[in-house]
Design a protein around this motif. Structure first.
Motif, PDB file in Angstrom:
ATOM      1  N   MET A   1      35.388  23.505  33.291  1.00 44.82           N
ATOM      2  CA  MET A   1      35.681  24.456  32.227  1.00 44.82           C
ATOM      3  C   MET A   1      34.446  25.306  31.947  1.00 44.82           C
ATOM      4  O   MET A   1      33.362  24.772  31.713  1.00 44.82           O
ATOM      5  CB  MET A   1      36.095  23.720  30.953  1.00 44.82           C
ATOM      6  CG  MET A   1      36.333  24.642  29.770  1.00 44.82           C
ATOM      7  SD  MET A   1      37.791  25.703  29.973  1.00 44.82           S
ATOM      8  CE  MET A   1      39.100  24.485  29.929  1.00 44.82           C
ATOM      9  N   TYR A   2      34.608  26.603  32.010  1.00 44.94           N
ATOM     10  CA  TYR A   2      33.474  27.499  31.763  1.00 44.94           C
ATOM     11  C   TYR A   2      33.209  27.628  30.269  1.00 44.94           C
ATOM     12  O   TYR A   2      34.132  27.761  29.468  1.00 44.94           O
ATOM     13  CB  TYR A   2      33.736  28.862  32.391  1.00 44.94           C
ATOM     14  CG  TYR A   2      33.748  28.813  33.894  1.00 44.94           C
ATOM     15  CD1 TYR A   2      32.555  28.716  34.605  1.00 44.94           C
ATOM     16  CD2 TYR A   2      34.944  28.817  34.601  1.00 44.94           C
ATOM     17  CE1 TYR A   2      32.555  28.631  35.986  1.00 44.94           C
ATOM     18  CE2 TYR A   2      34.954  28.733  35.982  1.00 44.94           C
ATOM     19  CZ  TYR A   2      33.761  28.640  36.670  1.00 44.94           C
ATOM     20  OH  TYR A   2      33.756  28.546  38.034  1.00 44.94           O
ATOM     21  N   GLN A   3      31.937  27.616  29.924  1.00 40.73           N
ATOM     22  CA  GLN A   3      31.529  27.766  28.536  1.00 40.73           C
ATOM     23  C   GLN A   3      31.432  29.240  28.129  1.00 40.73           C
ATOM     24  O   GLN A   3      31.460  29.565  26.945  1.00 40.73           O
ATOM     25  CB  GLN A   3      30.193  27.057  28.303  1.00 40.73           C
ATOM     26  CG  GLN A   3      30.255  25.557  28.484  1.00 40.73           C
ATOM     27  CD  GLN A   3      31.223  24.903  27.514  1.00 40.73           C
ATOM     28  OE1 GLN A   3      31.153  25.140  26.313  1.00 40.73           O
ATOM     29  NE2 GLN A   3      32.130  24.087  28.042  1.00 40.73           N
ATOM     30  N   SER A   4      31.273  30.106  29.119  1.00 41.84           N
ATOM     31  CA  SER A   4      31.145  31.541  28.826  1.00 41.84           C
ATOM     32  C   SER A   4      31.515  32.356  30.047  1.00 41.84           C
ATOM     33  O   SER A   4      31.513  31.864  31.185  1.00 41.84           O
ATOM     34  CB  SER A   4      29.716  31.877  28.378  1.00 41.84           C
ATOM     35  OG  SER A   4      28.783  31.485  29.364  1.00 41.84           O
ATOM     36  N   VAL A   5      31.851  33.622  29.804  1.00 39.30           N
ATOM     37  CA  VAL A   5      32.140  34.577  30.873  1.00 39.30           C
ATOM     38  C   VAL A   5      31.367  35.863  30.583  1.00 39.30           C
ATOM     39  O   VAL A   5      31.273  36.294  29.425  1.00 39.30           O
ATOM     40  CB  VAL A   5      33.660  34.845  31.011  1.00 39.30           C
ATOM     41  CG1 VAL A   5      34.249  35.352  29.719  1.00 39.30           C
ATOM     42  CG2 VAL A   5      33.940  35.809  32.158  1.00 39.30           C
ATOM     43  N   VAL A   6      30.794  36.434  31.631  1.00 43.34           N
ATOM     44  CA  VAL A   6      29.998  37.657  31.533  1.00 43.34           C
ATOM     45  C   VAL A   6      30.528  38.657  32.552  1.00 43.34           C
ATOM     46  O   VAL A   6      30.827  38.285  33.690  1.00 43.34           O
ATOM     47  CB  VAL A   6      28.505  37.365  31.803  1.00 43.34           C
ATOM     48  CG1 VAL A   6      27.724  38.654  31.969  1.00 43.34           C
ATOM     49  CG2 VAL A   6      27.909  36.523  30.682  1.00 43.34           C
ATOM     50  N   PHE A   7      30.625  39.923  32.149  1.00 43.46           N
ATOM     51  CA  PHE A   7      31.098  40.973  33.049  1.00 43.46           C
ATOM     52  C   PHE A   7      29.974  41.957  33.356  1.00 43.46           C
ATOM     53  O   PHE A   7      29.140  42.251  32.495  1.00 43.46           O
ATOM     54  CB  PHE A   7      32.268  41.736  32.417  1.00 43.46           C
ATOM     55  CG  PHE A   7      33.530  40.944  32.312  1.00 43.46           C
ATOM     56  CD1 PHE A   7      34.463  40.961  33.339  1.00 43.46           C
ATOM     57  CD2 PHE A   7      33.794  40.168  31.183  1.00 43.46           C
ATOM     58  CE1 PHE A   7      35.639  40.229  33.243  1.00 43.46           C
ATOM     59  CE2 PHE A   7      34.957  39.437  31.075  1.00 43.46           C
ATOM     60  CZ  PHE A   7      35.883  39.465  32.110  1.00 43.46           C
ATOM     61  N   SER A   8      29.996  42.473  34.577  1.00 45.64           N
ATOM     62  CA  SER A   8      29.065  43.544  34.934  1.00 45.64           C
ATOM     63  C   SER A   8      29.772  44.553  35.830  1.00 45.64           C
ATOM     64  O   SER A   8      30.809  44.258  36.430  1.00 45.64           O
ATOM     65  CB  SER A   8      27.814  42.990  35.641  1.00 45.64           C
ATOM     66  OG  SER A   8      28.103  42.569  36.960  1.00 45.64           O
ATOM     67  N   CYS A   9      29.184  45.746  35.899  1.00 44.26           N
ATOM     68  CA  CYS A   9      29.740  46.812  36.741  1.00 44.26           C
ATOM     69  C   CYS A   9      28.564  47.625  37.273  1.00 44.26           C
ATOM     70  O   CYS A   9      28.002  48.462  36.565  1.00 44.26           O
ATOM     71  CB  CYS A   9      30.694  47.677  35.932  1.00 44.26           C
ATOM     72  SG  CYS A   9      31.563  48.941  36.915  1.00 44.26           S
ATOM     73  N   VAL A 116      28.457  29.259  33.362  1.00 41.29           N
ATOM     74  CA  VAL A 116      28.853  30.626  33.079  1.00 41.29           C
ATOM     75  C   VAL A 116      29.601  31.209  34.274  1.00 41.29           C
ATOM     76  O   VAL A 116      29.232  30.966  35.432  1.00 41.29           O
ATOM     77  CB  VAL A 116      27.631  31.499  32.734  1.00 41.29           C
ATOM     78  CG1 VAL A 116      26.601  31.497  33.850  1.00 41.29           C
ATOM     79  CG2 VAL A 116      28.053  32.933  32.409  1.00 41.29           C
ATOM     80  N   LEU A 117      30.648  31.947  33.983  1.00 42.42           N
ATOM     81  CA  LEU A 117      31.391  32.686  35.001  1.00 42.42           C
ATOM     82  C   LEU A 117      30.978  34.147  34.920  1.00 42.42           C
ATOM     83  O   LEU A 117      31.118  34.773  33.867  1.00 42.42           O
ATOM     84  CB  LEU A 117      32.898  32.544  34.769  1.00 42.42           C
ATOM     85  CG  LEU A 117      33.810  33.415  35.640  1.00 42.42           C
ATOM     86  CD1 LEU A 117      33.708  33.025  37.114  1.00 42.42           C
ATOM     87  CD2 LEU A 117      35.260  33.327  35.163  1.00 42.42           C
TER      88      LEU A 117
END
Length: 225
Positions: A1-9, A116-117
């Motif tokens: 289970m991921y504790q957090s998700v971060v997005f980038s572009c 983290v994902l």
């Protein structure tokens, strides 16, 4: 289970500072093409991040100045347009665009609860070298990383359910182990703490992302539950 998700572009925009506009005076239209940025990718990244209340970072400068998705020793760091710059101008691009972007993204990863994902959002041109690409959505990952392999298969299962008519492929149209932002970040974290996935979306959807964005979001949400 991921504790957090971060997005980038990494190819969010095609901005050119005034002092570098002269580089494109012979081909001004190139900035608007897929060579200059990833059409649709930033809109998708913003939609996903806002829907999930997750942190997001995008590089708004055109990749034709300096390529945020390549390592600093890559021959592709500077394009055929920016390679003609002198060392001082290249250093300016490095210190004002490349380095701050990478440092800020790494800091976002660093402060995020682990595991983290990290989902890096990109788009690709439908036709390459005159050949139509036989993929609609690509999931790029490192097959030697268990967390990335497991996540990618779960994500693809969800996408297949939500978008059954689309061609969803692993490590196409690029390999997840190619030089890129996730490849770089893997060097800093163990597999158990960091899962770096690139999502590549065909630019044929860029004119009407509503056809796919909700279904992709649902797939991401399902993998976080």
């Amino acid at each position: 289970m991921y504790q957090s998700v971060v997005f980038s572009c990494e190819h969010a925009g095609n901005h050119v500072p005034n002092e570098f506009i002269h580089l494109f005076q012979d081909e001004p239209e190139v900035i608007q093409t897929h060579r200059g940025w990833d059409p649709g990718a930033w809109t998708l990244a913003q939609f996903f991040a806002s829907s999930l209340n997750a942190p997001l970072l995008g590089c708004e400068s055109t990749r034709l100045l300096i390529e945020a998705n390549r390592s600093e020793d890559s021959p592709e760091l500077f394009s055929i347009f920016s390679k003609r710059l002198d060392s001082k101008q290249k250093e300016k691009l490095y210190t004002e665009i490349y380095q701050p972007y990478r440092n800020q993204l790494q800091e976002m990863i660093e402060v995020s609860p682990k595991p983290v994902l990290h989902l890096s959002i990109h788009s690709f041109t439908p036709v390459w070298n005159g050949v139509e690409r036989a993929v609609d959505i690509g999931i790029l990952f490192d097959p030697d990383k268990k967390s990335e392999t497991d996540y990618s298969h779960q994500f693809k299962d969800e996408l297949d359910k939500n978008l059954p008519d689309l061609k969803i492929r692993f490590n196409e149209p690029y390999r997840g182990t190619d030089d890129g932002i996730t490849t770089w970040l893997r060097n800093f974290y163990p597999d158990a703490d960091y899962t770096g996935i690139e999502i590549e979306v065909n630019q044929k959807f860029a004119s009407d992302l509503s056809k796919i964005q909700y279904q992709i979001l649902k797939a991401i949400q399902a993998t976080l539950n």
